[in-house]
Design a protein around this motif. Sequence first.
Motif, short mmCIF file in Angstrom:
data_model
loop_
_atom_site.label_atom_id
_atom_site.label_comp_id
_atom_site.label_asym_id
_atom_site.label_seq_id
_atom_site.Cartn_x
_atom_site.Cartn_y
_atom_site.Cartn_z
N LEU A 146 0.94 -1.63 0.31
CA LEU A 146 0.34 -0.46 0.20
C LEU A 146 1.25 1.22 -0.16
CD1 LEU A 146 -2.63 1.50 0.39
CD2 LEU A 146 -2.63 1.31 2.69
N ASP B 5 -0.48 4.74 -0.78
CA ASP B 5 -0.73 5.74 -0.12
C ASP B 5 -2.76 5.81 -0.10
OD1 ASP B 5 -1.22 8.22 0.87
OD2 ASP B 5 -0.62 9.46 -1.70
N GLU B 6 -3.12 6.51 0.79
CA GLU B 6 -4.31 6.49 0.86
C GLU B 6 -4.92 7.14 1.72
OE1 GLU B 6 -8.06 4.01 3.41
OE2 GLU B 6 -5.97 3.93 4.05
N ARG C 34 0.02 13.40 -4.87
CA ARG C 34 0.24 11.50 -4.06
C ARG C 34 0.67 11.18 -5.78
NH1 ARG C 34 -2.53 11.11 0.51
NH2 ARG C 34 -2.78 13.04 1.74
N ASN D 141 -11.06 2.72 -5.38
CA ASN D 141 -11.52 3.81 -5.33
C ASN D 141 -12.95 3.45 -3.86
OD1 ASN D 141 -9.78 5.81 -6.25
ND2 ASN D 141 -10.87 5.31 -8.40
N TYR D 142 -13.52 3.68 -2.82
CA TYR D 142 -14.29 4.02 -2.20
C TYR D 142 -15.35 5.18 -2.24
CZ TYR D 142 -11.58 0.65 -0.63
OH TYR D 142 -10.36 -0.57 -0.15
N ARG E 27 -12.70 8.10 -1.38
CA ARG E 27 -12.06 7.56 -0.63
C ARG E 27 -10.64 6.65 -1.24
NH1 ARG E 27 -10.20 2.57 2.65
NH2 ARG E 27 -12.27 2.14 2.27
N THR E 28 -9.36 6.72 -1.38
CA THR E 28 -8.73 6.58 -2.40
C THR E 28 -7.47 5.27 -2.01
OG1 THR E 28 -9.35 7.68 -4.35
CG2 THR E 28 -7.56 6.73 -4.38
N ARG E 29 -7.90 4.01 -2.54
CA ARG E 29 -6.11 3.19 -1.71
C ARG E 29 -4.99 3.10 -3.03
NH1 ARG E 29 -7.15 -1.18 2.27
NH2 ARG E 29 -5.73 -0.75 2.92
N TRP F 159 -1.80 1.08 -4.69
CA TRP F 159 -1.29 -0.33 -4.51
C TRP F 159 -0.37 -0.57 -5.26
CZ3 TRP F 159 -2.09 -3.65 -0.32
CH2 TRP F 159 -2.96 -2.96 0.55
N ASN G 272 -8.15 -5.27 -1.77
CA ASN G 272 -9.48 -4.74 -1.43
C ASN G 272 -10.53 -5.35 -0.31
OD1 ASN G 272 -12.10 -2.56 -1.91
ND2 ASN G 272 -12.97 -4.12 -3.17
#
Length: 806
Positions: free
Chosen positions: A713, A715-716, A728, A748-749, A789-791, A793, A805
């Motif tokens: 991971l 960044d978030e 970012r 993406n959430y 919200r974004t993560r 990977w 996920n």
Amino acid sequence: MKLANRAFLLTIILMSLVMAATGQTLRPESDDRNIAPTVGTGGPVGGPTGLFTVYDGQTLRKGEFTFSVAYSNFDRDPGDADIVEVPVSFQIGLSDYLELFFNTDAYRAVNINSPRHLSSFYLPNATYFDGPAIVLAPPGLLNNQFAGQPVFRPSGNQPFVFFPYVGGSAGTYGYPISATHNPVLGAGIPSGAQALFPGIGSIYGSILPGVVLQSIFVNANPQGGATIEVPQVYTTSPAYLPDAPFIGRPYGESAFSTFTAGAKIRFTGPTNPVGVGIIPFYRFYADRPNDSDGFTMLQRGASPGSKRGDIGLIGFADVRVRKWLNISANVGYIYNGDVKGDLPGSGNVTLLDRPDELIAAFGIDFPVNKYFQPIAEFRSLQYVGGRTPNSFENSPYDALIGARVFPRRWFGFGAAYRHHLNPQDIGSFDDSDTFNGTIVVPCFTTVPGTPNDEGEPTCQPQVIRTSFDGVPAGFRPSSDPHGFMVQAWVGRRNERAAEVLNQPAVINTVDLSNSTITKPCAPGFQPREGVECRDDQTVNVRTNATDPENDVITYNYTVSGGRIVGQGANVTWDLSGVNTGTYTITVAVDDGCGVCSETKTETVEVVECDCVKVCECPTLTVDGPASAVKPGDTMTFRANVVGGNQQNITYNWTVSQGTIVSGQGTPQIVVGTEGLEDTNIQATVTITGDEGCNCEESASETGVIIGVPEPDLVDEFGPIPNNDVKARLDIFANRLANEPTSSGYIVNYGSARDVTRREQLIRTYLVSDKGIDPSRLVFVNGGVESAIRTRLWIVPAGADASTVNE
């Protein structure tokens, strides 16, 4: 009187050489090749024995002489000059090695087809036209404000002035004569290699001005409607014909102006098929620019007019390849004297710094029989050394083809066609040839005077620059630049020697340094104790042969194996690499009749050496993988065997775990790691050597298997401005660039609308702005949340991406 003194000196030298020379060798009656004097012209001097312009390696023998007369037509540039010369020469042989010659031009005519190309037609007494020119500013021109500069002399400006010009009017240059403006032709000023002649010559020195190929008339004073001539295409340096640099008439004739005397000296013997020697000579001129009469002859194209004359040295060589083929070659240098004159008000000054000449020539002739001799020649003449610059200098290349006819050995005639290979035609100018220059038009415009200066007008100068590539505008390319020559000669030739029956040479002995050759031991073996084997596989061969007539002997060797190194009576017979057995060498000699004598044969026996094996065990190491491998990949191990006996080596490999995929029994194996991770594999190899040496060695090496990689991971972040999102993403893009085998997962959430917008933003930025391959990006919808919200990977190759996920 000076010419008479030179002739008297030459006579004394000739008489001294005649009294000193002795000896004579008659030519054989069986030799079909006859000799005649060269014509020369166009660079080479005529007179010495040779072809048309190429000197061969022969000389007249003692008591032989020749008178020759020829008609030669050839072209030269610049100026597209068509030149006709009638050279007359006399040669006399003093011995087998020495020939004297004398040459003069009984008649010379020069026809200039392009006078505008030559500076000599711009002199104050040239008869062609009063054309525009580029000259060194004359004294008295507008209060001498242009002293030392090149200025434009317009058409019709220069009044006719007799040589030596000094003090004559230089014209008005478009401005009325006044107390501050009375241009005159200046006296010669010594400056470096040649004098400067203000108002006459160029800024580079010499009495020759720069040329103007094209000029136009422009409206310099629009209010008054006046027009003025300005140059468009010109050169600030002169252009001249080295053969006739001062010619000032489109057609000029002269006679007996150039004289050459010299000697042809042969170094090799008269019966040697290779002739080598030198030709020193001195060339001097009857006409020189000391007075009007002498310069008038130079303006007719009589000669260059050097005061001290020219000194030349030419080396020659020829070889009789076959009875019907002779090859000749020449190379030489002519140190040309400068043109000097004792002029009123100037003293003894140099009018022109002449170039030296580097000549090279090649010719072949075919004495088909004693009556007919075809000839082909190629020659070059290069102008070298310090010299007055020549804007359109042309170093000519000529090709000649012709034939000579000998009704008798002592007289004959010949003719040849002469092809000028590099005339100044359109193709002789490259696009990369650039001409540049800057001059001053002294009186480009006139400004009316004011009451303060009593109403006299004032000249306003104008600087004119030129730059052109390729064929200059106004330049007339040369046409029909080729010529021809005819020649006739008569003289005296000694009787030929009667043919003598050749007696063959005799081989007295053939001595060999060894009659037996022992082959060396093979690699890994050595001579048995007490046995000596030679590494040298050569035999020295020494032949003793004699010829009853003391002819030159050529040695021929024939061997049944190996090869002969060297030539002559002492050679080496190299038997390296041959099989065991008996080998023969047959020696024959040739004194000019072919192999007509008896041969001699000797033998040498080649045997094996008594050898035993050399036992020396090698050293063994193993190289493993340079770095750790991933689970499921293969790793390679290699055995390194150094030194010792390496014949018939066998390899046996074992591994601590994993599977040997390939290479068992060879120096290199490949090991599979299927089902293994985060562990080591040790590979061991055992080698055995040649039977009887009992060499057994073992060595090992370890390879490392890493664990299974996992997603990382990077960044978030949640709902932040787009510019912060891009900041970012810059870090994420750098990771992808540094790990080319990894993939980027973006989860993406949020609401469907927010997820779509952020996905579009991220995709556009990474692909379009950062240049990331879209196939490396995977977008995952993580589910619905109240805020976006974004993560980010990084998923290495082989890692389980299903956890991104969770």
